[in-house]
Enzyme design. Structure first.
Site, PDB file in Angstrom:
ATOM      1  N   ARG A 162       2.005 -11.983   4.526  1.00  0.00           N
ATOM      2  CA  ARG A 162       3.443 -12.273   4.554  1.00  0.00           C
ATOM      3  C   ARG A 162       4.121 -11.873   5.871  1.00  0.00           C
ATOM      4  NH1 ARG A 162       6.280 -10.895  -1.089  1.00  0.00           N
ATOM      5  NH2 ARG A 162       7.823 -12.265  -0.102  1.00  0.00           N
ATOM      6  N   PRO A 207       0.836  -1.212   0.000  1.00  0.00           N
ATOM      7  CA  PRO A 207       0.000   0.000   0.000  1.00  0.00           C
ATOM      8  C   PRO A 207       0.866   1.256   0.000  1.00  0.00           C
ATOM      9  CG  PRO A 207      -0.748  -1.573   1.663  1.00  0.00           C
ATOM     10  CD  PRO A 207       0.560  -2.077   1.151  1.00  0.00           C
ATOM     11  N   GLU A 208       0.532   2.184  -0.886  1.00  0.00           N
ATOM     12  CA  GLU A 208       1.251   3.450  -0.955  1.00  0.00           C
ATOM     13  C   GLU A 208       0.357   4.551  -0.388  1.00  0.00           C
ATOM     14  OE1 GLU A 208       3.086   4.054  -4.811  1.00  0.00           O
ATOM     15  OE2 GLU A 208       3.320   1.894  -5.094  1.00  0.00           O
ATOM     16  N   HIS A 236      -5.620 -14.861   7.792  1.00  0.00           N
ATOM     17  CA  HIS A 236      -4.309 -14.267   8.044  1.00  0.00           C
ATOM     18  C   HIS A 236      -4.389 -13.204   9.148  1.00  0.00           C
ATOM     19  CE1 HIS A 236      -2.844 -16.392   4.529  1.00  0.00           C
ATOM     20  NE2 HIS A 236      -3.867 -15.932   3.847  1.00  0.00           N
ATOM     21  N   ARG A 282      22.497  15.299  -7.542  1.00  0.00           N
ATOM     22  CA  ARG A 282      22.343  13.868  -7.261  1.00  0.00           C
ATOM     23  C   ARG A 282      22.490  13.042  -8.531  1.00  0.00           C
ATOM     24  NH1 ARG A 282      21.443  12.689  -2.312  1.00  0.00           N
ATOM     25  NH2 ARG A 282      20.822  14.361  -0.894  1.00  0.00           N
TER      26      ARG A 282
END
Length: 275
Positions: A113, A2-3, A94, A156
């Site tokens: 996970r 999830p972002e 889960h 950078r």
């Protein structure tokens, strides 16, 4: 994983449904995902505590409890946090932690996970969560400007895609939305971050904002595991431009979208449109 849009959607739903509710108890089914404090101290900390509000910082969810205590959740790759009204039960295969609420209902933390983390902190205790205190500006806030981006990029040499994924530079942006933003801005993800012009920084800033807002509007992106605070899938995956579209026509030029690895991350882009 999830972002920002997905975590923000969860936050909004949980805040709407949990603010003012009281936690009766917690059942901890996988103690190793509780990083602080130990399980018994955690129970003592939250039993009988009223939820004041649910907040977000980057990809972290923070539940503010009465008198200044806090819960912090980092969902990572497959974690979910679902509110279950009284009389409903979500899929439990889960489940790692269940917060029972006074008056009925529960908040269920699940994680396939088991990479997700949960923390509890008493009032006045430092919120010592790795990565949380070093986050960069929120990309939908007034702090994220083209001037900020230009200054942060200056000199950078790392690929611009890798820069966008650095949570110390921009909070909450992840692989999906970084690819989408770079496509909208027509910037090759492999380019040195410091090579972007002032105009490209302006385009990229607006592109980041747009893809995140679009993700929010569409309920987030679900390919497999993401669920919102009600346990429902998002549908932004139906509107992605390049991410997960390797071999399919670029929506701008019709040539095939390509996939390569940049900084260890799978990256989707159009080599014709992005320079």
């Amino acid at each position: 994983m999830p972002e920002l849009p997905e975590v923000e959607i969860i936050r909004r739903y949980l805040d709407e449904n949990l603010a003012g509710r009281t936690i009766d108890d917690v059942t901890i089914l996988l103690p190793r995902q509780l990083k602080h404090p130990d399980p018994e101290a955690f129970r003592v900390l939250i039993r009988g505590q009223r939820i004041e509000r649910v907040a977000r910082r980057g990809k972290y969810l923070l539940i503010h409890l009465q008198e200044g205590a806090h819960l912090v959740f980092h969902l990572r790759m497959t974690g979910s946090l679902v509110y279950e009204p009284q009389g409903t039960v979500a899929e439990t295969g889960h489940t790692r932690m269940v917060f029972s609420l006074a008056g009925g209902g529960a908040l269920r933390f699940s994680d396939i996970r088991t990479f997700g983390c949960v923390y509890g902190f008493a009032a006045g205790e430092e919120i010592a969560v790795p990565g949380l205190q070093s986050l960069g500006p929120e990309p939908l806030s007034d702090d994220f400007t083209s001037s900020y981006l230009a200054a942060a990029l200056k000199g950078r040499k790392q690929p611009v895609k890798s820069f966008l994924l650095d949570q110390r530079r921009i909070a909450g942006l992840g692989n999906i939305y970084a690819d989408e933003a770079l496509f909208l801005a027509r910037i090759d993800p492999r380019r040195a971050a410091g090579s972007l012009s002032a105009q490209e920084c302006r385009c990229l800033t607006e592109a980041v904002r747009k893809v995140l807002r679009d993700g929010l509007k569409d309920g987030g992106t679900t390919f497999r595991d993401y669920r919102n605070g009600a346990g429902e899938s998002g549908h932004h995956q139906e509107h992605l431009l390049v991410y997960h579209r390797a071999g399919k026509p670029c929506p701008a030029c019709g040539r095939p979208v390509e996939k390569l690895t940049v900084g260890g991350r799978g990256t989707h882009f159009c080599p014709h449109c992005q320079r």
